[in-house]
Motif scaffolding. Structure first.
Motif, PDB file in Angstrom:
ATOM      1  N   ALA A 261       2.277  15.015  35.535  1.00  0.00           N
ATOM      2  CA  ALA A 261       3.187  14.386  34.576  1.00  0.00           C
ATOM      3  C   ALA A 261       2.592  13.085  34.049  1.00  0.00           C
ATOM      4  O   ALA A 261       2.619  12.810  32.839  1.00  0.00           O
ATOM      5  CB  ALA A 261       4.536  14.132  35.228  1.00  0.00           C
ATOM      6  N   LEU A 262       2.020  12.278  34.937  1.00  0.00           N
ATOM      7  CA  LEU A 262       1.416  11.013  34.517  1.00  0.00           C
ATOM      8  C   LEU A 262       0.186  11.261  33.657  1.00  0.00           C
ATOM      9  O   LEU A 262      -0.048  10.555  32.667  1.00  0.00           O
ATOM     10  CB  LEU A 262       1.060  10.171  35.735  1.00  0.00           C
ATOM     11  N   ALA A 263      -0.619  12.245  34.014  1.00  0.00           N
ATOM     12  CA  ALA A 263      -1.786  12.586  33.199  1.00  0.00           C
ATOM     13  C   ALA A 263      -1.363  13.011  31.800  1.00  0.00           C
ATOM     14  O   ALA A 263      -1.994  12.644  30.797  1.00  0.00           O
ATOM     15  CB  ALA A 263      -2.585  13.700  33.868  1.00  0.00           C
ATOM     16  N   THR A 264      -0.272  13.757  31.719  1.00  0.00           N
ATOM     17  CA  THR A 264       0.221  14.236  30.430  1.00  0.00           C
ATOM     18  C   THR A 264       0.780  13.093  29.594  1.00  0.00           C
ATOM     19  O   THR A 264       0.525  13.009  28.380  1.00  0.00           O
ATOM     20  CB  THR A 264       1.292  15.317  30.648  1.00  0.00           C
ATOM     21  N   LEU A 265       1.521  12.181  30.214  1.00  0.00           N
ATOM     22  CA  LEU A 265       2.048  11.020  29.488  1.00  0.00           C
ATOM     23  C   LEU A 265       0.918  10.112  29.009  1.00  0.00           C
ATOM     24  O   LEU A 265       0.976   9.568  27.898  1.00  0.00           O
ATOM     25  CB  LEU A 265       3.023  10.248  30.368  1.00  0.00           C
ATOM     26  N   ALA A 266      -0.121   9.944  29.831  1.00  0.00           N
ATOM     27  CA  ALA A 266      -1.284   9.159  29.406  1.00  0.00           C
ATOM     28  C   ALA A 266      -1.965   9.834  28.212  1.00  0.00           C
ATOM     29  O   ALA A 266      -2.394   9.161  27.259  1.00  0.00           O
ATOM     30  CB  ALA A 266      -2.260   8.995  30.560  1.00  0.00           C
ATOM     31  N   ALA A 267      -2.061  11.159  28.251  1.00  0.00           N
ATOM     32  CA  ALA A 267      -2.675  11.887  27.141  1.00  0.00           C
ATOM     33  C   ALA A 267      -1.844  11.752  25.869  1.00  0.00           C
ATOM     34  O   ALA A 267      -2.397  11.638  24.763  1.00  0.00           O
ATOM     35  CB  ALA A 267      -2.846  13.358  27.513  1.00  0.00           C
ATOM     36  N   CYS A 268      -0.521  11.745  26.011  1.00  0.00           N
ATOM     37  CA  CYS A 268       0.340  11.527  24.843  1.00  0.00           C
ATOM     38  C   CYS A 268       0.059  10.158  24.221  1.00  0.00           C
ATOM     39  O   CYS A 268      -0.056  10.023  22.998  1.00  0.00           O
ATOM     40  CB  CYS A 268       1.810  11.632  25.247  1.00  0.00           C
ATOM     41  N   ALA A 269      -0.047   9.147  25.070  1.00  0.00           N
ATOM     42  CA  ALA A 269      -0.291   7.789  24.565  1.00  0.00           C
ATOM     43  C   ALA A 269      -1.615   7.691  23.832  1.00  0.00           C
ATOM     44  O   ALA A 269      -1.697   7.099  22.737  1.00  0.00           O
ATOM     45  CB  ALA A 269      -0.242   6.798  25.727  1.00  0.00           C
ATOM     46  N   THR A 270      -2.667   8.261  24.396  1.00  0.00           N
ATOM     47  CA  THR A 270      -3.986   8.144  23.764  1.00  0.00           C
ATOM     48  C   THR A 270      -4.097   9.039  22.530  1.00  0.00           C
ATOM     49  O   THR A 270      -4.749   8.667  21.552  1.00  0.00           O
ATOM     50  CB  THR A 270      -5.104   8.484  24.765  1.00  0.00           C
ATOM     51  N   ALA A 271      -3.445  10.189  22.559  1.00  0.00           N
ATOM     52  CA  ALA A 271      -3.456  11.057  21.380  1.00  0.00           C
ATOM     53  C   ALA A 271      -2.734  10.395  20.216  1.00  0.00           C
ATOM     54  O   ALA A 271      -3.152  10.522  19.053  1.00  0.00           O
ATOM     55  CB  ALA A 271      -2.795  12.394  21.713  1.00  0.00           C
TER      56      ALA A 271
END
Length: 364
Positions: A261-271
């Protein structure tokens, strides 16, 4: 040459961790030097009071206790800067709805001016919103001054990763931030806020230290694609967000393990940041990151991968990533005192260059 002013700026961000204060020597145009800085963490009880007031507008029962917390914390911290000639006080943003009810920062500059015995510039955002602007981000004119202070000679971008991400493209070859083509700025999307909310809810921790859990997780790319379908990303800048505007993205990760979940939220932020690059008139030669997110290795790695340009913390320029926003409000306070603009059409979408902020002078 215009006289230099020793100003101290104070910033309490949407992550609700505490108050930063930092000194800048400036005439409101150039930065002559940086001085002392300090930090006061909010205690758990204070954070609870502030969190209960998020999303509230003046008159709500939760606002007065929150304002008292903000004023008390700021007064305690700023009393440690006896040489300050001017204070820039941002306050604590509780609600931000520039196209609706406006913007609301808790805390009174009148109170601080009396307590500290120093003129206080505050309420930086309201005039911009009243003139049709987004009221945010407000650091871009300071970012331009930082690029010139660092001696940069080509376009670069500054990214602040706090609760929300905001991006500034600057061309330091221009004569000033007011010049045509000198600055473009906008909020990119959620940054630390959803990650902090998730780890607090699941593990009782305030932050994923260093992004260790996010680095260990697997990104759900379908969730990232769903996130990027939000119409905000198709809106032309300038544009701004409230801390909780994307709170629904936590629903995308409800079924994921915490690290995923944290990896996905980080990816959302950088995307979201990478999407923002499409609006630049010229590619930046580097991306300099400030705010707490620069300490998250998952975010920094994701930025480098998705933007394909050099990504570095602002410390690589000799700046202080923990204090850059506080320094920005010191710089902006001097601009307000000097009658210089603090935002413009290319930073907040305001109809014309405008200098926000009220000045409170101690009665005594």
């Amino acid at each position: 040459m215009t006289e230099l002013i020793r100003a101290v700026g104070a910033m309490s961000g949407t992550s609700l961790d505490g108050v930063d204060a930092a000194e800048v020597l400036t005439d409101g145009v150039r930065i002559a030097g940086f001085g002392a800085s300090a930090y006061r963490a909010y205690e758990a009880g204070e954070r609870a009071v502030l969190r209960s007031a998020l999303g509230r507008w003046p008159g709500a029962a939760e606002v007065e206790p929150a304002a008292e917390v903000v004023e008390t914390a700021h007064a305690a911290l700023l009393s440690g800067f006896p040489q300050a000639e001017l204070i820039g006080f941002h306050g604590q943003t509780l609600a931000h709805d520039p196209r609706g009810r406006g913007t609301h920062q808790a805390g009174s500059g009148d109170v601080l001016a009396e307590v500290l015995g120093v003129p206080v510039v505050w309420d930086f955002r309201s005039a911009d919103v009243d003139m049709g602007g987004e009221g945010a981000p407000l650091a871009p004119f300071f970012h331009f001054a930082c690029a010139q202070w660092a001696g940069l000679r080509a376009p670069v971008a500054f990214l602040n990763l706090g609760g929300v991400g905001n991006l500034t493209w600057v061309d330091p070859r221009r004569p000033g931030p007011e010049a045509e083509g000198a600055v473009l700025a906008f909020d990119t999307g959620p940054a630390n806020a959803p990650m902090n909310d998730l780890i607090r809810a699941r593990m009782g921790r305030e932050v994923d230290e260093g992004g260790a859990l996010a680095l260990a997780g697997q990104v759900d790319e379908a969730a990232v694609a769903q996130f990027l379908a939000h119409p905000f990303f198709r809106r032309m800048p300038p544009k701004s967000l409230d801390r909780n505007d994307f709170h629904e993205i936590l629903k995308f990760t409800e079924c994921l393990e915490t690290s995923d979940a944290l990896a996905t939220l980080a990816a959302c932020a950088t995307a979201a940041v990478a999407q923002g690059f499409a609006f630049f008139s010229e590619p930046p030669t580097a991306l300099y990151v400030t705010g707490g997110g620069r300490l998250n290795a998952a975010l920094m790695a994701g930025l480098a991968r998705r933007t394909n340009i050099p990504v570095a913390p602002v410390e690589d320029l000799g700046l202080d990533g923990d204090m850059l926003e506080a320094q920005a409000f010191a710089y902006l306070a001097v601009r307000v005192a000097r009658g210089l603009p603090t935002s413009g059409p290319s930073t907040t979408g305001v109809r014309a260059l405008i200098g926000g902020g009220r000045i409170s002078v101690p009665r005594s």
